[in-house]
Design a protein around this motif. Structure first.
Motif, PDB file in Angstrom:
ATOM      1  N   GLU A 122      14.226  -7.127  -4.337  1.00 12.31           N
ATOM      2  CA  GLU A 122      13.948  -8.322  -5.209  1.00 12.31           C
ATOM      3  C   GLU A 122      12.734  -8.174  -6.294  1.00 12.31           C
ATOM      4  N   PHE A 123      12.610  -6.670  -6.431  1.00 10.32           N
ATOM      5  CA  PHE A 123      11.480  -6.589  -7.651  1.00 10.32           C
ATOM      6  C   PHE A 123      11.970  -5.428  -8.455  1.00 10.32           C
ATOM      7  N   ALA A 422      -0.505  -6.195  -8.279  1.00 11.01           N
ATOM      8  CA  ALA A 422      -0.600  -7.132  -7.068  1.00 11.01           C
ATOM      9  C   ALA A 422       0.373  -6.942  -6.368  1.00 11.01           C
ATOM     10  N   ALA A 423       1.722  -6.623  -6.667  1.00 11.29           N
ATOM     11  CA  ALA A 423       2.903  -6.370  -5.941  1.00 11.29           C
ATOM     12  C   ALA A 423       2.661  -5.258  -4.972  1.00 11.29           C
ATOM     13  N   VAL A 424       1.889  -4.229  -5.330  1.00 11.37           N
ATOM     14  CA  VAL A 424       1.703  -3.069  -4.231  1.00 11.37           C
ATOM     15  C   VAL A 424       0.777  -3.852  -3.205  1.00 11.37           C
ATOM     16  N   ASP A 425      -0.330  -4.243  -3.672  1.00  6.91           N
ATOM     17  CA  ASP A 425      -1.152  -5.153  -2.667  1.00  6.91           C
ATOM     18  C   ASP A 425      -0.586  -5.872  -1.857  1.00  6.91           C
ATOM     19  N   LEU A 426       0.475  -6.794  -2.401  1.00  7.22           N
ATOM     20  CA  LEU A 426       1.235  -7.533  -1.456  1.00  7.22           C
ATOM     21  C   LEU A 426       1.975  -7.030  -0.657  1.00  7.22           C
ATOM     22  N   ALA A 427       2.652  -5.780  -0.821  1.00  5.17           N
ATOM     23  CA  ALA A 427       3.411  -5.160   0.083  1.00  5.17           C
ATOM     24  C   ALA A 427       2.577  -4.583   1.201  1.00  5.17           C
ATOM     25  N   CYS A 428       1.425  -3.908   0.937  1.00  5.58           N
ATOM     26  CA  CYS A 428       0.507  -3.426   1.980  1.00  5.58           C
ATOM     27  C   CYS A 428       0.121  -4.702   2.737  1.00  5.58           C
ATOM     28  N   LEU A 429      -0.087  -5.856   2.014  1.00 10.25           N
ATOM     29  CA  LEU A 429      -0.886  -6.909   2.973  1.00 10.25           C
ATOM     30  C   LEU A 429       0.374  -7.608   3.881  1.00 10.25           C
ATOM     31  N   ALA A 430       1.396  -7.382   3.357  1.00  7.96           N
ATOM     32  CA  ALA A 430       2.787  -7.813   4.270  1.00  7.96           C
ATOM     33  C   ALA A 430       3.032  -7.103   5.237  1.00  7.96           C
ATOM     34  N   LEU A 431       2.895  -5.664   5.181  1.00  7.22           N
ATOM     35  CA  LEU A 431       2.873  -4.762   6.360  1.00  7.22           C
ATOM     36  C   LEU A 431       1.763  -5.007   7.319  1.00  7.22           C
ATOM     37  N   GLU A 432       0.677  -5.286   6.721  1.00  7.24           N
ATOM     38  CA  GLU A 432      -0.487  -5.416   7.705  1.00  7.24           C
ATOM     39  C   GLU A 432      -0.243  -6.682   8.423  1.00  7.24           C
ATOM     40  N   TRP A 433       0.097  -7.514   7.772  1.00  2.00           N
ATOM     41  CA  TRP A 433       0.306  -8.950   8.560  1.00  2.00           C
ATOM     42  C   TRP A 433       1.330  -8.888   9.466  1.00  2.00           C
ATOM     43  N   ALA A 434       2.478  -8.210   9.126  1.00  2.00           N
ATOM     44  CA  ALA A 434       3.359  -8.368  10.116  1.00  2.00           C
ATOM     45  C   ALA A 434       3.161  -7.661  11.325  1.00  2.00           C
ATOM     46  N   SER A 435       2.206  -6.703  11.356  1.00  2.00           N
ATOM     47  CA  SER A 435       1.868  -6.018  12.625  1.00  2.00           C
ATOM     48  C   SER A 435       3.197  -5.181  13.199  1.00  2.00           C
ATOM     49  N   ALA A 436       3.811  -4.326  12.226  1.00  2.00           N
ATOM     50  CA  ALA A 436       4.937  -3.712  12.310  1.00  2.00           C
ATOM     51  C   ALA A 436       4.523  -2.289  13.020  1.00  2.00           C
ATOM     52  N   PRO A 437       5.021  -1.921  14.199  1.00  2.00           N
ATOM     53  CA  PRO A 437       4.517  -0.837  15.150  1.00  2.00           C
ATOM     54  C   PRO A 437       4.818   0.411  14.196  1.00  2.00           C
ATOM     55  N   ASN A 438       5.884   0.291  13.077  1.00  2.00           N
ATOM     56  CA  ASN A 438       5.932   1.706  12.402  1.00  2.00           C
ATOM     57  C   ASN A 438       5.170   1.724  11.248  1.00  2.00           C
ATOM     58  N   PHE A 439       4.165   0.867  11.049  1.00  2.00           N
ATOM     59  CA  PHE A 439       3.228   0.908   9.894  1.00  2.00           C
ATOM     60  C   PHE A 439       2.051   1.285  10.421  1.00  2.00           C
ATOM     61  N   ARG A 440       1.728   2.608  10.357  1.00  2.00           N
ATOM     62  CA  ARG A 440       0.516   3.271  10.974  1.00  2.00           C
ATOM     63  C   ARG A 440       0.297   4.308  10.113  1.00  2.00           C
ATOM     64  N   PRO A 441      -0.199   4.146   8.850  1.00  2.00           N
ATOM     65  CA  PRO A 441      -0.740   5.152   7.692  1.00  2.00           C
ATOM     66  C   PRO A 441      -1.786   6.092   8.211  1.00  2.00           C
ATOM     67  N   THR A 442      -1.836   7.097   7.831  1.00  2.00           N
ATOM     68  CA  THR A 442      -2.926   8.099   8.227  1.00  2.00           C
ATOM     69  C   THR A 442      -4.081   7.819   7.436  1.00  2.00           C
ATOM     70  N   PHE A 443      -3.950   7.041   6.091  1.00  2.00           N
ATOM     71  CA  PHE A 443      -5.081   6.533   5.452  1.00  2.00           C
ATOM     72  C   PHE A 443      -5.524   5.171   6.090  1.00  2.00           C
ATOM     73  N   GLN A 444      -6.755   5.291   6.594  1.00  2.00           N
ATOM     74  CA  GLN A 444      -7.226   4.037   7.439  1.00  2.00           C
ATOM     75  C   GLN A 444      -8.348   3.128   6.669  1.00  2.00           C
ATOM     76  N   LEU A 445      -8.621   3.422   5.318  1.00  2.00           N
ATOM     77  CA  LEU A 445      -9.687   3.027   4.632  1.00  2.00           C
ATOM     78  C   LEU A 445      -9.211   1.644   3.790  1.00  2.00           C
ATOM     79  N   PHE A 446      -8.544   0.727   4.601  1.00  2.00           N
ATOM     80  CA  PHE A 446      -8.216  -0.496   3.982  1.00  2.00           C
ATOM     81  C   PHE A 446      -7.920  -1.424   5.152  1.00  2.00           C
ATOM     82  N   SER A 447      -7.722  -2.702   4.590  1.00  2.00           N
ATOM     83  CA  SER A 447      -7.573  -4.062   5.696  1.00  2.00           C
ATOM     84  C   SER A 447      -6.624  -4.903   4.941  1.00  2.00           C
ATOM     85  N   TRP A 448      -6.416  -5.899   5.610  1.00  2.00           N
ATOM     86  CA  TRP A 448      -5.867  -7.144   5.020  1.00  2.00           C
ATOM     87  C   TRP A 448      -6.821  -7.673   4.080  1.00  2.00           C
ATOM     88  N   HIS A 449      -7.993  -7.632   4.240  1.00  2.00           N
ATOM     89  CA  HIS A 449      -9.094  -8.172   3.484  1.00  2.00           C
ATOM     90  C   HIS A 449      -8.990  -7.492   2.003  1.00  2.00           C
TER      91      HIS A 449
END
Length: 887
Positions: A122-123, A422-449
């Protein structure tokens, strides 16, 4: 460019392809294109595929034509602050881009692919322009008096501007039709030219001696305004004078500048960070190239802008900076260097926009987001170039060209840029908040903040640039979301919404403590056992009205033994049952089980269905009789009209089209057909449910009920709900206020509150023996009226004398229960027919089943005799207290 009059840019140039959307389907999937490419289109490395387009996108003409504007109005200190703030905002988005791009394989479509595969389909959308280059050309070669002397060779005007833009756009089209690889090489050559232009600017600050200029502008009343400006070379005095802000009138727009307006222009130099990501379909290793190339390109442009701001502040006086945006040409060792740099940067911006937009448009066509209108855009050449999407993009860009002036669309473009970020940030935020086991990017310098801060900063910047466009774009996005949600309800990509819902539901289920249940908040939580939905659809629809926001589960028992089977046959059936639920439009779950008998399977479902506080408290069964069932599938056009299905579009119905749905469920049972369960087993199910403290309802004749479908407009105004709260098979029991009777009232009240029964009339029948010497029924009637008042139940009370019925009641002592005479059962049925024949549905008291299975057939015969030919009837036995008189 002595009299450069380009209106203020309030948006970026390259990557002017703003993705407010998400995705491009994998170019590697078989269905992604009608022409399967014979060559691998992934040939670009990090430098050519990401760094080059990103650097050019972030330089564009803003670097050459707005650097002096920012420093002149804001001063060095606020200018540096703007650069730091702007790059901080985009850096937050870059962290999200890096996280998503390193979490699995990235296919073609760049930002669209990232967002759509995270947030769903839906985007979508893209915008681009080439007018900046045309305005730059006309500033040098235009016939307007403001152009340089001796170079007025090109006529000017609206249609000439459109013509020049169309020519430039056609040039971009030719390059993009050849393919992304030629574009990447072309972009590299342009980067070299731009780099040479930049070097000439840096060298000029050292090599050029101080100069003075007279700058003229056309003022109000056609008068000529003259300004004395100077290039001082490196000077501490000049640097000191340029440290603080000096906001004044902008000569190109005749408006007074402020921090917000200057920052909006400055921020456009930071857009274009998605230019490399949009080339993901042509990158050899996008998960490596996108984060590395984007970070390096952003750092490089940041250093260049900081150096330019410092050099400009130390060498040029404020008048020169404010009154001539093209001052780089005045102070250059060879002025054509700057002109060539401007043209090349603008041309690369246009090509970057077209190449990126075509990839996103191709993605939209592959994902079928907008139907058949964009289907041809999915066609690709043998080398993998989506040439039809390029032609589509060229046509859309040509329409934009008719705006005539860059400033007419620049703000809107930047707003859409920020919405995409903002949509890209939202996608990453949603993946992080969902705590999906398959969301494990090799790039780690980010957080939901960082994701949340990125979203907020993009939204704030949007409203700083243009509040009207920002509000409009958000409304447009929401409308597009709704359209696409209903237009394309399903996909095979997975939905972040499902992961977030799961995460939240699990938390709330844990909070839903069964020990805290209170009768005040009781609601039906129903398990409806369905043998064959072909004959049960009306009952399924009716119970959907009866649940009152509670749990509703369709249960089915498949007979069999898992030990004797190679696999569980139940697992393949869920999609068919869920498709049935979708077709009927009911809000129900489905729970299937495999068991040697229906009774055991029902026990399994009663025990294990639901979680925590959401478990069934009421079991509903179809009635056990010898009636030949009706086939609902042959009556409802939605089930028998093949044109109503999606046909071959299996992705929209999870592989279950209408013919498959019809074929899965067997034909309805004939009279001669063997039953799945015996009378003893059926009564045993009722007894089991009561032992497990579940309320039980038996539904009869509901195939006669009409108007329950999702498209029905029935509101119940012509319907009547009849409630008989007395146990009609035990006349000696005159308690209208026992748990079971009150349960009947509650269920009838719940039905009366539903949408299709809201205006129905409820009638409660009180059976009395008027000829009896005991006139206590009068007192009981008043007590019952007072009870209804306390329970806030709006219903009319009907007093029914049944002396003629009771007289047939004879007590024939059986082995372990009382048998009833046929005359009494017939009289009860006649009484019900006399008073409730016109009711839409009837609620009757269901007696407890006999303790011994040998009397099961007698029990069912009595129930069948009482309800014979009544119409839709619900026999109810309530176990749990459900009514409450207090607040």
């Amino acid at each position: 460019m002595s009299n450069e009059r380009t209106p203020l840019l309030t948006s970026g140039v390259c990557g002017l392809n703003v993705t407010t959307a998400c995705g491009m389907a994998s170019e590697a999937t078989p269905e992604s294109s009608p022409d399967t490419p014979t060559k691998d289109p992934r040939k670009l490395n990090t430098f050519f595929g990401v760094m080059v387009p990103t650097i050019l996108s972030m330089f564009s003409i803003v670097l050459f034509l707005r650097t002096g504007f920012v420093v002149g109005h804001a001063g060095l200190l606020q200018g540096l602050l703007m650069v730091v703030v702007a790059y901080t905002i985009i850096s937050l988005t870059i962290l999200s881009i890096c996280a998503i791009s390193t979490n699995g394989a990235i296919q073609g479509g760049g930002a669209y692919y990232m967002i759509s595969r995270s947030l769903g389909p839906e985007f979508g959308g893209s915008i681009e322009y080439v007018l900046g280059l045309v305005e730059a050309i006309l500033d040098v070669f235009g016939s307007d008096p403001g152009s340089n002397p001796g170079m007025r060779v090109l006529p000017q005007g609206y249609w000439y501007t459109v013509l020049y833009s169309s020519v430039v756009l056609l040039l971009c089209l030719l390059v993009c039709l050849v393919g992304a690889h030629i574009y990447s090489r072309t972009a590299f050559v342009i980067l070299l030219v731009v780099t040479v232009s930049l070097l000439s600017i840096f060298i000029s600050f050292v090599a050029v001696k101080p100069l003075t200029f007279v700058i003229t502008h056309r003022g109000p009343g056609n008068q000529t305004l003259r300004y004395n400006a100077s290039y001082t070379g490196f000077s501490a005095t000049t640097l000191r004078n340029n440290l603080g802000p000096g906001y004044s009138l902008d000569y190109s727009t005749n408006t007074v500048m402020s921090f917000a307006t200057v920052f909006a222009v400055m921020f456009t130099s930071c857009t274009g960070i998605m230019a490399g990501a949009n080339m993901s379909g042509e990158l050899k290793t996008p998960s490596v190239s996108i984060p590395k190339g984007t970070v390096v390109a952003v750092f490089y442009t940041f250093v260049v802008y900081i150096l330019l701001f410092l050099l400009v502040s130390a060498t040029c006086d404020r008048t020169l900076l404010i009154q001539d945006y093209g001052f780089f040409q005045r102070i250059n060792i060879w002025p054509p260097f700057v002109t060539i740099g401007i043209y090349c940067a603008s041309l690369s911006a246009a090509m970057c926009a077209m190449i990126g937009a075509s990839r996103i448009l191709h993605a939209l066509a592959v994902d079928h987001l907008f139907g058949k209108a964009y289907t041809p855009a999915a066609i690709k050449s043998s080398s993998g170039n989506p040439w039809m999407a390029v032609l589509y993009t060229w046509g859309l860009a040509q329409c934009v060209v008719f705006a005539g002036q860059l400033n007419a669309i620049a703000s809107l473009v930047t707003v859409f840029y920020l919405l995409a970020y903002a949509a890209v940030d939202l996608a990453c935020l949603a993946l992080e908040w969902a705590s999906a086991p398959n969301f494990r990017p090799t790039f780690q310098l980010f957080s939901w903040h960082t994701c949340l801060l990125g979203i907020l900063s993009c939204l704030v910047m949007m409203f700083v640039i243009n509040p009207v466009y920002s509000s409009g774009s958000i409304v447009l996005l929401l409308l597009l979301l709704l359209f696409l949600h209903y237009r394309s309800p399903t996909s095979s990509w997975g939905y972040i919404s499902q992961a977030l819902i799961f995460h939240q539901v699990r938390k709330y289920l844990l909070m839903l403590d069964v020990r805290k249940d209170h009768v005040k908040f009781w609601r039906p939580q129903v398990l409806l056992m369905v043998a064959n939905p072909r004959s049960s659809c009306q009952l399924i629809l009716f119970v959907n009205q009866l649940k009152k926001g509670g749990l509703y589960v369709l249960g089915h028992v498949q007979l069999g033994d898992l030990d004797a089977l190679p696999s569980d046959p139940v697992q393949q059936q869920y999609n068919f049952w869920l498709s049935l639920v979708d077709k009927l439009g009911v809000k129900a779950f489905v729970d299937l089980t495999l068991s040697p008998s229906v009774r055991q399977g029902t026990q399994h479902l009663l025990r294990i269905t639901g979680l925590g506080g959401m478990k069934p408290n009421t079991l509903i069964l179809g009635f056990y009789d010898s009636c030949t069932p009706e086939d609902f599938f042959l009556q409802d056009p939605a089930f028998c009209d093949s044109s109503s299905g999606r046909g071959s579009e299996g992705e929209y119905n999870f592989g279950v089209d209408l013919p498959s749905l019809q074929a899965h469920f067997p034909p309805v049972r004939h009279v001669e057909s063997p039953r799945w369960l015996s009378p003893e087993e059926y009564v045993g199910i009722i007894s089991d449910a009561m032992k497990m403290n579940k309320n039980v309802c038996l539904a009869r004749y509901f195939f006669q009920l009409e108007g329950e479908g999702k498209d029905s407009k029935v509101d119940g105004s012509e319907r009547t709900i009849d409630v008989w709260p007395l146990n009609l098979l035990q006349p000696d029991s005159r308690d209208y206020e026992d748990v079971c009777s009150l349960f009947l009232l509650q269920m009838a009240c719940v039905l009366n509150m539903s949408s299709k029964w809201r205006h129905a009339r409820m009638r409660i029948f009180l059976n009395v023996e008027t000829e009896s010497s005991d006139q206590g029924w009068v007192v009981n009637e008043e007590t019952f009226r007072e009870l209804l008042k306390k329970l806030r139940i709006r219903a009319s009370i009907k007093i029914v004398p049944w002396d003629s019925v009771v007289q047939h009641h004879t007590q024939l002592e059986g082995e372990s229960t009382l048998a009833l005479s046929e005359d009494f059962l017939s009289a009860v049925n006649c009484l019900l027919m006399e008073h409730s024949s016109q009711a839409a549905v009837r609620f009757l008291y269901l007696p407890r089943p006999p303790a011994h299975h040998s009397q099961a057939q007698l029990y069912l015969s009595q129930l069948e005799a009482v309800t014979n030919s009544l119409g839709p009837t619900l026999l109810i036995h309530g176990i749990t207290p459900v009514t409450y008189t207090d607040l």
